[in-house]
Structure formats: structure tokens, C-alpha cells
Design an enzyme around this catalytic site. Structure first.
Site, PDB file in Angstrom:
ATOM      1  N   GLU A 134     -21.948  21.125 -53.082  1.00 19.87           N
ATOM      2  CA  GLU A 134     -22.062  19.816 -53.750  1.00 19.87           C
ATOM      3  C   GLU A 134     -21.568  18.736 -52.804  1.00 19.87           C
ATOM      4  O   GLU A 134     -20.449  18.824 -52.294  1.00 19.87           O
ATOM      5  CB  GLU A 134     -21.250  19.829 -55.053  1.00 19.87           C
ATOM      6  CG  GLU A 134     -21.123  18.479 -55.741  1.00 19.87           C
ATOM      7  CD  GLU A 134     -22.461  17.828 -56.105  1.00 19.87           C
ATOM      8  OE1 GLU A 134     -23.343  18.509 -56.660  1.00 19.87           O
ATOM      9  OE2 GLU A 134     -22.624  16.631 -55.806  1.00 19.87           O
ATOM     10  N   CYS A 232     -34.977  17.527 -63.834  1.00 20.52           N
ATOM     11  CA  CYS A 232     -35.026  17.253 -65.272  1.00 20.52           C
ATOM     12  C   CYS A 232     -35.791  15.951 -65.484  1.00 20.52           C
ATOM     13  O   CYS A 232     -35.394  15.087 -66.250  1.00 20.52           O
ATOM     14  CB  CYS A 232     -33.618  17.199 -65.864  1.00 20.52           C
ATOM     15  SG  CYS A 232     -32.531  16.043 -65.042  1.00 20.52           S
TER      16      CYS A 232
HETATM   17  C1  LIG Z   1     -29.172  17.692 -61.250  1.00 22.24           C
HETATM   18  S1  LIG Z   1     -27.601  17.704 -60.557  1.00 22.24           S
HETATM   19  C2  LIG Z   1     -27.243  19.409 -60.445  1.00 22.24           C
HETATM   20  C3  LIG Z   1     -26.864  20.061 -61.735  1.00 22.24           C
HETATM   21  C4  LIG Z   1     -26.334  21.467 -61.561  1.00 22.24           C
HETATM   22  N1  LIG Z   1     -27.277  22.289 -60.822  1.00 22.24           N
HETATM   23  C5  LIG Z   1     -26.006  22.155 -62.871  1.00 22.24           C
HETATM   24  O1  LIG Z   1     -26.781  22.962 -63.359  1.00 22.24           O
HETATM   25  O2  LIG Z   1     -24.904  21.904 -63.420  1.00 22.24           O
HETATM   26  C6  LIG Z   1     -27.912  17.274 -58.888  1.00 22.24           C
HETATM   27  C7  LIG Z   1     -26.704  17.275 -57.979  1.00 22.24           C
HETATM   28  O3  LIG Z   1     -27.145  16.988 -56.638  1.00 22.24           O
HETATM   29  C8  LIG Z   1     -26.173  16.180 -56.005  1.00 22.24           C
HETATM   30  N2  LIG Z   1     -26.790  15.366 -54.928  1.00 22.24           N
HETATM   31  C9  LIG Z   1     -27.055  14.055 -54.950  1.00 22.24           C
HETATM   32  N3  LIG Z   1     -27.612  13.660 -53.796  1.00 22.24           N
HETATM   33  C10 LIG Z   1     -27.679  14.719 -53.010  1.00 22.24           C
HETATM   34  C11 LIG Z   1     -28.148  14.934 -51.689  1.00 22.24           C
HETATM   35  N4  LIG Z   1     -28.672  13.971 -50.960  1.00 22.24           N
HETATM   36  N5  LIG Z   1     -28.007  16.156 -51.202  1.00 22.24           N
HETATM   37  C12 LIG Z   1     -27.492  17.159 -51.957  1.00 22.24           C
HETATM   38  N6  LIG Z   1     -27.069  17.011 -53.218  1.00 22.24           N
HETATM   39  C13 LIG Z   1     -27.156  15.794 -53.730  1.00 22.24           C
HETATM   40  C14 LIG Z   1     -25.622  15.302 -57.102  1.00 22.24           C
HETATM   41  O4  LIG Z   1     -24.323  14.859 -56.768  1.00 22.24           O
HETATM   42  C15 LIG Z   1     -25.670  16.212 -58.303  1.00 22.24           C
HETATM   43  O5  LIG Z   1     -24.413  16.821 -58.530  1.00 22.24           O
END
Ligand SMILES: C[S@@+](CC[C@H](N)C(=O)[O-])C[C@H]1O[C@@H](n2cnc3c(N)ncnc32)[C@H](O)[C@@H]1O
Length: 377
Positions: A134, A232
Site C-alpha cells: 500500500e 468498483c
Molecule cells: C480500491 S482501494 C483497495 C481496496 C483493498 N484492496 C481492499 O479490498 O480493502 C485502492 C488502493 O490503492 C491505493 N493507491 C492509490 N494510488 C495508487 C498508486 N498510484 N499505486 C498503488 N496504489 C495506489 C489507494 O491508496 C487505495 O488504498
């Protein structure tokens, strides 16, 4: 959205999206490492409905029957995790088996990481390893807290800097999940102000980030391995178009299948997932490299906030780490403990249990009460 659904279906979609937060059904997962998790939840008043047909530990339940989730010991002790049923599907399609090396590239707050760990669980122990990655410094704390509460072993929580571009990553994982940051259109019902489609600029930004993440995920995958990319959101630009772009840019992967879920068709907030397979004949050969080499190549730091004592307590349910004595609390006191409002006249640090499950530690420190448990519930 109109392009995707047409004039007739669009009102049905918006109506279903608005209705979902008020629907009596919500969904949760039971922790397979907690014996009799379901009867424990029922004894706390949770009314179960049908199982989630696409996920073994998933159930629908009456949303009014799980009181005050923030301070409910069922959640504090990692017995249940509240998660949208549609969000359980990507890990179900990832087909994780005990013994595998798995990468979750966008892991916080940890819903899907904890599912992956449950799939590495082999009745009495975990085998294989999960790297839960993360980039967001605040969200990585939530991730660490969630996985510690879930009592899960065999996981490295890592917090790397955001990758500026494609980098060379060792192909060491059998399975990779990219649950990408996205326009989150399926949450529009909870954010009424966001009912209009996202701006093109925002969608293109998301598309670019997601394309980079999917490439990184595929680079990290062993030949013959499987990756799930999920969102989502409903926009074609963030979903199918990302997959088409990535496949056009590399010759070592193929699309196995993809799926959209819609609130008005499936009764869940929905979104999109695609299953991609890396061809076994790929030139990207695996050497003796391990997930630790991947962590180093990504310049990621191991994140470890919850105390070792707490982790030991959660993993080894009967131990009292550090020689602390044990104290079993009633349902009400356990909830007060999680609100940091429980008090006791004990004079030494004690391990706090609820229904034989560890919750944390309590320590009277120079007259100030100290509570130790992962606080970001
Ligand atoms: C949809 S959420 C993930 C939810 C998680 N998989 C769950 O089931 O609880 C997407 C995540 O990607 C992270 N994120 C945002 N920008 C990103 C980037 N450029 N590279 C990698 N991760 C990123 C966000 O901080 C966020 O926590």
C-alpha cells in the site's frame, strides 16, 4: 453511463444504486481461523441470511442486527469482517491455493488481503506468503491494523513509494491482485453529490494509473501465473479499455475472462474484474528470486506498527505473551474496552480476552489507563 446502459436501463440503475444503502441485507465474512465464528456471531444477535454463493466464508446478514460495528468485539477480535459481497468476487476468481506466493498491489484497508490469507489457510496453518502493498502512508496503518486483528501470519505489509513509471520487477508471484484506485462509481449512492459521471480528465487519470499498476502486476507474475485486475467503478475507460491497452502493449498475457456487476442486475454495488494469465512460454523466466527480492526491487519498506506482543496474542490464541496474566471480559466490558472506557483496579499489564478470544492488553501506567489493540477499526 448512458452509453453503457441506454435510456431504458439507466433509471433502473440509479434507482437500485440509491436503494442499496437502505437494503436490509449487508454482507460479512467469517474468519476461518476462529472456531465456531458463526455461532459466536449469532450469540451476539447477528441474524444471518443466505451465504454469498461465490465466496465460501461470505454471508448476507440483517444490517440492523450487528450493533455498533466500530466497538463490537466481534470485529475487534477479528471474528467477522464487513465487506460488500461484490468485493469478495475478485479473490474468489484469483484461485489462491495454500503454498502460493501472492502479491496484493493495492491492499488497504485489507479486505481482499485478508481473503487471500484465508485462502492460504490449510485447516491448521497458513502456508505460502502474501505481500500486501500500500503506497498511502495513512492507509497502510489501517491495513496493518486490520491484518493484525484478523490474526493472520505469513504476510509482509509493505509501503513503497509510488512508482513513477514501469520498473523492472522480479517475476516471483503465483498470483497477483490489482484492486485499483478508481472512480468508485459504485459508491455514488453513499455520496449523493457525485451522481453525475466523472469528468473525462479524472477518468483518464485513473486509466493511466490503472494501466501502470496492471503492467507492474503482470511484470511481478511468474510465467503461468494468474492476475486479477478489479475496480468498483463502471466506466469502460477504466475497465475494459485498460485491459485492451495492456494486452495490446505486451505479448506475454491473455485475457481469460472478465465480468461486470451492476446494482440493478445483480443486487450488489458492483464494478468490474478481469482475469489475466501470463503465458507459460514467456521469456520472463523465474530464477531463485523470492518475494523479498521483489520488496527490495520496489524499494519498499516493511511496515510493522502493531506490537509483536499483540500479534503473538492474536496468532496463538491461548498464549499470554510477556507473562501477562489473562482477564476475560463480558460482552459489555469488551465493547467498553474497545472504546477505551473500560477500567480496572489491576496493577499490572493484563491480556484481555473476550469469549476466549484475545482482544488486546490493558496496563495501568502511572495512573493513566493504557489500551493496546489496533485502533483503526
Ligand atoms: C480500491 S482501494 C483497495 C481496496 C483493498 N484492496 C481492499 O479490498 O480493502 C485502492 C488502493 O490503492 C491505493 N493507491 C492509490 N494510488 C495508487 C498508486 N498510484 N499505486 C498503488 N496504489 C495506489 C489507494 O491508496 C487505495 O488504498
Amino acid at each position: 453511463m448512458r452509453e453503457l446502459l441506454g435510456n431504458e436501463e439507466l433509471p433502473l440503475f440509479f434507482e437500485a444504486l440509491e436503494r442499496l444503502p437502505h437494503h436490509p441485507n449487508k454482507s460479512l465474512r467469517l474468519n476461518p481461523r476462529v472456531p465456531n465464528a458463526r455461532s459466536l456471531a449469532e450469540s451476539m444477535g447477528v441474524r444471518f441470511f443466505d451465504p454469498v454463493s461465490w465466496y465460501p466464508d461470505g454471508y448476507f446478514f440483517d444490517r440492523d442486527s450487528l450493533e455498533r460495528p466500530q466497538t463490537n468485539p466481534l470485529i475487534g477480535a477479528g471474528v467477522v469482517y464487513i465487506q460488500e459481497a461484490s468485493a469478495m468476487e475478485p479473490v474468489s476468481m484469483l484461485d489462491v491455493q495454500p503454498g502460493m506466493q501472492v502479491l496484493d498491489l493495492c491492499a488497504a484497508p485489507g479486505g481482499k488481503s485478508s481473503q487471500i490469507l484465508d485462502r492460504l489457510w490449510n485447516e491448521t496453518s497458513l502456508s505460502g506468503h502474501l505481500v500486501a502493498c500500500e503506497v498511502n502512508g495513512l492507509r497502510v496503518r489501517k491495513l496493518d491494523a486490520m491484518l493484525a486483528r484478523w490474526g493472520a501470519d505469513a504476510v509482509s505489509v509493505v509501503s513503497p513509494p509510488i512508482a513513477a513509471s514501469r520498473e523492472s520487477l522480479p517475476a516471483v508471484f503465483d498470483r497477483v491482485l490489482v484492486d485499483a484506485p478508481c472512480g468508485s462509481e459504485s459508491f455514488f449512492s453513499k455520496r449523493k453529490d457525485a451522481r453525475n459521471d466523472l469528468s473525462d480528465r479524472e477518468t483518464l487519470r485513473n486509466q493511466k494509473i490503472q494501466t501502470g499498476l496492471v503492467h507492474q502486476g503482470l511484470d511481478s507474475l511468474k510465467p503461468g501465473g494468474v492476475m486479477i485486475y478489479s475496480t468498483c467503478t463502471y466506466s469502460r475507460q477504466e475497465n475494459e479499455a485498460v485491459v485492451e491497452k495492456v494486452i495490446s502493449e505486451r505479448s506475454d498475457v491473455e485475457l481469460v475472462m472478465d465480468q461486470r456487476r451492476w446494482p440493478h442486475r445483480d443486487g450488489v454495488p458492483g464494478g468490474y474484474w478481469a482475469k489475466l494469465a501470463k503465458k507459460p512460454s514467456s521469456l520472463n523466466q523465474v530464477g531463485a528470486l523470492t518475494p523479498q527480492d521483489w520488496i527490495a526491487a520496489r524499494s519498499a519498506k516493511l511496515f510493522h506498527r502493531e506490537s509483536d506482543d499483540y500479534r503473538d496474542l492474536m496468532r496463538n490464541k491461548s498464549a499470554t505473551p510477556g507473562g501477562a496474566s489473562m482477564l476475560e471480559l463480558s460482552d459489555r466490558d469488551a465493547s467498553l474496552f474497545l472504546q477505551r472506557q473500560w477500567n480496572s483496579d489491576v496493577t499490572e499489564r493484563v491480556a484481555i480476552y473476550w469469549r476466549n478470544l484475545p482482544l488486546g492488553f490493558f496496563r495501568p501506567k502511572k495512573g493513566i489507563r493504557s489500551y493496546e489493540f489496533p485502533s483503526e477499526i
